[in-house]
Design a protein around this motif. Structure first.
Motif, PDB file in Angstrom:
ATOM      1  N   PRO A 134       4.420 -82.023 -19.757  1.00 29.41           N
ATOM      2  CA  PRO A 134       5.129 -82.933 -18.852  1.00 29.41           C
ATOM      3  C   PRO A 134       5.524 -82.243 -17.551  1.00 29.41           C
ATOM      4  N   VAL A 135       5.669 -83.059 -16.532  1.00 29.34           N
ATOM      5  CA  VAL A 135       5.911 -82.534 -15.191  1.00 29.34           C
ATOM      6  C   VAL A 135       7.101 -81.585 -15.130  1.00 29.34           C
ATOM      7  N   ASP A 136       8.182 -81.980 -15.736  1.00 29.63           N
ATOM      8  CA  ASP A 136       9.399 -81.164 -15.656  1.00 29.63           C
ATOM      9  C   ASP A 136       9.132 -79.761 -16.158  1.00 29.63           C
ATOM     10  N   LEU A 137       8.425 -79.722 -17.277  1.00 27.31           N
ATOM     11  CA  LEU A 137       8.164 -78.444 -17.907  1.00 27.31           C
ATOM     12  C   LEU A 137       7.305 -77.568 -17.004  1.00 27.31           C
ATOM     13  N   VAL A 138       6.300 -78.153 -16.424  1.00 26.75           N
ATOM     14  CA  VAL A 138       5.433 -77.386 -15.534  1.00 26.75           C
ATOM     15  C   VAL A 138       6.226 -76.870 -14.354  1.00 26.75           C
ATOM     16  N   THR A 139       7.084 -77.723 -13.834  1.00 27.66           N
ATOM     17  CA  THR A 139       7.905 -77.286 -12.715  1.00 27.66           C
ATOM     18  C   THR A 139       8.772 -76.104 -13.113  1.00 27.66           C
ATOM     19  N   ARG A 140       9.386 -76.238 -14.274  1.00 32.07           N
ATOM     20  CA  ARG A 140      10.369 -75.218 -14.674  1.00 32.07           C
ATOM     21  C   ARG A 140       9.691 -73.931 -15.126  1.00 32.07           C
ATOM     22  N   LEU A 141       8.597 -74.053 -15.862  1.00 34.82           N
ATOM     23  CA  LEU A 141       7.994 -72.851 -16.457  1.00 34.82           C
ATOM     24  C   LEU A 141       6.825 -72.300 -15.657  1.00 34.82           C
ATOM     25  N   LEU A 142       6.325 -73.070 -14.690  1.00 27.13           N
ATOM     26  CA  LEU A 142       5.205 -72.548 -13.915  1.00 27.13           C
ATOM     27  C   LEU A 142       5.557 -72.420 -12.432  1.00 27.13           C
ATOM     28  N   LEU A 143       5.931 -73.510 -11.810  1.00 29.63           N
ATOM     29  CA  LEU A 143       6.145 -73.469 -10.364  1.00 29.63           C
ATOM     30  C   LEU A 143       7.319 -72.581  -9.982  1.00 29.63           C
ATOM     31  N   GLU A 144       8.431 -72.770 -10.667  1.00 32.62           N
ATOM     32  CA  GLU A 144       9.588 -71.966 -10.307  1.00 32.62           C
ATOM     33  C   GLU A 144       9.332 -70.478 -10.538  1.00 32.62           C
ATOM     34  N   PRO A 145       8.796 -70.084 -11.700  1.00 33.86           N
ATOM     35  CA  PRO A 145       8.461 -68.667 -11.867  1.00 33.86           C
ATOM     36  C   PRO A 145       7.449 -68.192 -10.825  1.00 33.86           C
ATOM     37  N   LEU A 146       6.519 -69.049 -10.473  1.00 34.31           N
ATOM     38  CA  LEU A 146       5.524 -68.663  -9.479  1.00 34.31           C
ATOM     39  C   LEU A 146       6.188 -68.332  -8.150  1.00 34.31           C
ATOM     40  N   LEU A 147       7.032 -69.237  -7.717  1.00 31.53           N
ATOM     41  CA  LEU A 147       7.755 -68.988  -6.477  1.00 31.53           C
ATOM     42  C   LEU A 147       8.544 -67.692  -6.568  1.00 31.53           C
ATOM     43  N   HIS A 148       9.215 -67.506  -7.696  1.00 35.26           N
ATOM     44  CA  HIS A 148      10.044 -66.327  -7.860  1.00 35.26           C
ATOM     45  C   HIS A 148       9.198 -65.063  -7.836  1.00 35.26           C
ATOM     46  N   GLU A 149       8.122 -65.094  -8.624  1.00 36.06           N
ATOM     47  CA  GLU A 149       7.259 -63.921  -8.713  1.00 36.06           C
ATOM     48  C   GLU A 149       6.707 -63.542  -7.341  1.00 36.06           C
ATOM     49  N   LEU A 150       6.254 -64.544  -6.619  1.00 35.35           N
ATOM     50  CA  LEU A 150       5.651 -64.254  -5.333  1.00 35.35           C
ATOM     51  C   LEU A 150       6.691 -63.819  -4.313  1.00 35.35           C
ATOM     52  N   THR A 151       7.885 -64.378  -4.419  1.00 33.38           N
ATOM     53  CA  THR A 151       8.940 -63.943  -3.510  1.00 33.38           C
ATOM     54  C   THR A 151       9.220 -62.466  -3.713  1.00 33.38           C
ATOM     55  N   VAL A 152       9.334 -62.076  -4.975  1.00 29.47           N
ATOM     56  CA  VAL A 152       9.564 -60.674  -5.281  1.00 29.47           C
ATOM     57  C   VAL A 152       8.429 -59.820  -4.725  1.00 29.47           C
ATOM     58  N   ARG A 153       7.212 -60.252  -5.010  1.00 31.70           N
ATOM     59  CA  ARG A 153       6.051 -59.495  -4.562  1.00 31.70           C
ATOM     60  C   ARG A 153       6.024 -59.376  -3.050  1.00 31.70           C
ATOM     61  N   TRP A 154       6.380 -60.455  -2.373  1.00 36.40           N
ATOM     62  CA  TRP A 154       6.302 -60.449  -0.915  1.00 36.40           C
ATOM     63  C   TRP A 154       7.348 -59.559  -0.283  1.00 36.40           C
ATOM     64  N   GLU A 155       8.424 -59.405  -1.019  1.00 35.85           N
ATOM     65  CA  GLU A 155       9.426 -58.511  -0.450  1.00 35.85           C
ATOM     66  C   GLU A 155       8.886 -57.096  -0.411  1.00 35.85           C
ATOM     67  N   ALA A 156       8.044 -56.777  -1.381  1.00 36.63           N
ATOM     68  CA  ALA A 156       7.435 -55.452  -1.378  1.00 36.63           C
ATOM     69  C   ALA A 156       6.262 -55.369  -0.400  1.00 36.63           C
ATOM     70  N   LEU A 157       5.586 -56.463  -0.173  1.00 36.69           N
ATOM     71  CA  LEU A 157       4.402 -56.464   0.692  1.00 36.69           C
ATOM     72  C   LEU A 157       4.619 -57.427   1.853  1.00 36.69           C
ATOM     73  N   PRO A 158       5.326 -56.987   2.861  1.00 32.38           N
ATOM     74  CA  PRO A 158       5.711 -57.933   3.914  1.00 32.38           C
ATOM     75  C   PRO A 158       4.527 -58.538   4.658  1.00 32.38           C
ATOM     76  N   HIS A 159       3.369 -57.904   4.582  1.00 30.77           N
ATOM     77  CA  HIS A 159       2.244 -58.440   5.339  1.00 30.77           C
ATOM     78  C   HIS A 159       1.663 -59.685   4.679  1.00 30.77           C
ATOM     79  N   ALA A 160       2.109 -60.013   3.477  1.00 26.45           N
ATOM     80  CA  ALA A 160       1.528 -61.149   2.775  1.00 26.45           C
ATOM     81  C   ALA A 160       2.248 -62.457   3.088  1.00 26.45           C
TER      82      ALA A 160
END
Lengths: 311, 311
Positions: A134-160
């Motif tokens: 269901p949509v909620d689950l995908v949002t909570r378990l995929l999209l939000e972690p994705l945003l979080h993961e990439l935010t963390v990664r981008w802080e280390a790699l500012p050129h991205a």
DNA sequence: CAACAGTTGTATAATTTTTGTATAAATAAT
DNA sequence: ATTATTTATACAAAAATTATACAACTGTTG
């Protein structure tokens, strides 16, 4: 405003197929099996589609994209035509708990897709997930972690930065479409929703908006980085039952003061969501704001407590 | 304004065929089978086409270009001639005049909807328009004027900022969904697309992106207010065939200089769209950028000239 | 878990329609 | 007299129609 349908229907099936991306065979199958679309016919039986028919097809495509079953799309179209509202999409109260490796695999693929700027791969993974969960689950378990993961990664790699922008564009479109769709169905009290000054990212605001809408309220989105004066004016003009602001970053003391003043001025309750509610919860509550927790259930509860229930 | 057709009707069929590219046999078949065109005749029955007839053929060609069936074209021509009733597709300015009141009415309703923060009314009007007219036309004759009208109005009424934000959210979702959908279908060369630093409004960028995508290219959106360094990195990493930047505001001299440097550095062509192309056209061209005009046809032409055609 | 039924997009075949073009015989233009 | 144009008929390729079948999935049931 009266239209003569016969004179509008001019497009043969091949053209429609090219315009919509749907195989002619499929268009005919939809018509035969579910009575979907039904264009005009020539004397000899050839289909002639009107602009309106094409528009209907795009609406169908939107519904399909949201996971609706093609066999049920007809009812949904009719419902939304007759104005009054259906219960949107099937949300199975799933019994899925762990299975985390499914999500990390999806996550990995989406990260890869983003760094290749491959919208199609991104879409493939997302829609695979959405077709299973269901949509909620995908949002909570995929999209939000994705945003979080990439935010963390981008802080280390500012050129991205470009990748971050690419993903945010994708998510904005995706969540925006969902919000828009749900928004038209909703009919409860109106809540204003905006990102506080300094908050430039739209996606978390959209997620919050989705939570608000699926709780049964109507949301009026005013976007990110919104000055408080604008919110004050808008509350009056829009006759809003409440104001929801979003902030992920830490709020400076000055802004907290202005928020207190705002919540005292306004006749309606002021809610606040986002990561700042973790670290600054008490300060926010002291300022007279109602804190919305990250989870959907808590958000719903808090809204219901402070507002008349919408349905 | 009445013309004496006899004095204008002078072109024999072969000349018309050369002017229009339509085989004489075909012209006659159209006339015989569908009653299309019907020129004057000499006493002995030879066809004599007038300038007006040739213009009609041009209109027919445009309709065919848009996918209309030749057997249906006659009705469409008559419709748009009688002024009443929407000629579905004609994009020619000549016949639009008579129908402007349709658009001003739609415009009026959308303005009203925005000031009431009524998303459903907004949607109703938009969706009515889109079901009768092709998307491009609605964008050009309704959405763009709407944005323009409200921008003008907001400059006079600064307190209506909330309405501007509301409308922009709506349009962003609407255009974003369309872009996203088209994006998944497209398969041509990849173009990076972004708003220049200082440009914070997303909707015109999305409109430009839609033009790019419907010209057959793939677009990678990097959002508004994008630093040039990000674009430089992204071009390499995304293996882009071109870069498209958007600016409505006047570009400061410093930014022009940076753009020149960017266009010299990058291996791919750099295009620029938006209102700045009107006032700063030559300065932009001097900087090595390729100017995209406001109209979709010009945009397509410019892209095709500088890039291998996508299909 | 295997078997079964339902869903849904596609594929194929046999026909028919659409549509541009070709041809022939007669007339007109130059 | 040669070249164009006209009507009418004919033709062929592309495209549409219906109907049936099939493959890949889904979910259900024993």
């Amino acid at each position: 405003m009266i239209h003569d349908d016969a004179t509008e229907a001019v497009f043969p099936i091949r053209v429609v197929a090219e315009k919509t991306g749907i195989n002619p065979v499929t268009l005919r199958a939809w018509e035969r099996r579910y009575g979907l679309v039904r264009p005009q016919r020539t004397a000899k039986g050839h289909r002639l589609y009107s602009e309106h028919d094409i528009h209907t097809i795009t609406r169908i495509l939107e519904l399909l994209q949201q996971g609706a079953a093609i066999s049920r799309v007809k009812d949904m179209l009719e419902e939304s035509d007759t104005g009054h509202a259906p219960g949107a999409l099937p949300h199975e109260p799933g019994t899925e708990g762990a299975r985390t490796e499914v999500w990390t695999e999806h996550l990995r693929r989406m990260v890869t897709a983003v760094s290749a700027f491959d919208e199609r791969a991104l879409e493939a993974t997302y829609s695979e997930a959405i077709s299973v969960y269901p949509v909620d689950l995908v949002t909570r378990l995929l999209l939000e972690p994705l945003l979080h993961e990439l935010t963390v990664r981008w802080e280390a790699l500012p050129h991205a930065e470009a990748e971050r922008r690419f993903l945010q564009g994708y998510l904005r479109n995706k969540l925006g479409a969902r919000f828009h769709y749900q928004s038209l169905q909703s009919s409860g009290a109106r809540l204003l929703l905006a990102g506080l000054p300094g908050e430039h990212v739209e996606t978390p605001i959209l997620m919050l908006a989705l939570a608000v809408v699926s709780a049964g309220y109507r949301a009026i989105l005013l976007g990110a980085d919104c000055p408080l004066e604008v919110l004050e004016h808008a509350c009056a003009r829009a006759d809003a039952a409440g104001l929801v602001v979003h902030a992920d970053l830490l709020l400076p003391q000055q802004l907290l003061g202005q928020l207190r003043q705002l919540s005292e001025t306004l006749p309606c309750p002021v809610f606040v969501g986002g990561n700042c509610t973790g670290s600054q919860r008490t300060a926010l509550q002291d300022a007279g704001l109602i804190v919305l927790d990250a989870d959907a259930a808590g958000t719903l509860q808090a809204l219901r407590n402070a507002l008349p229930a919408p349905d």
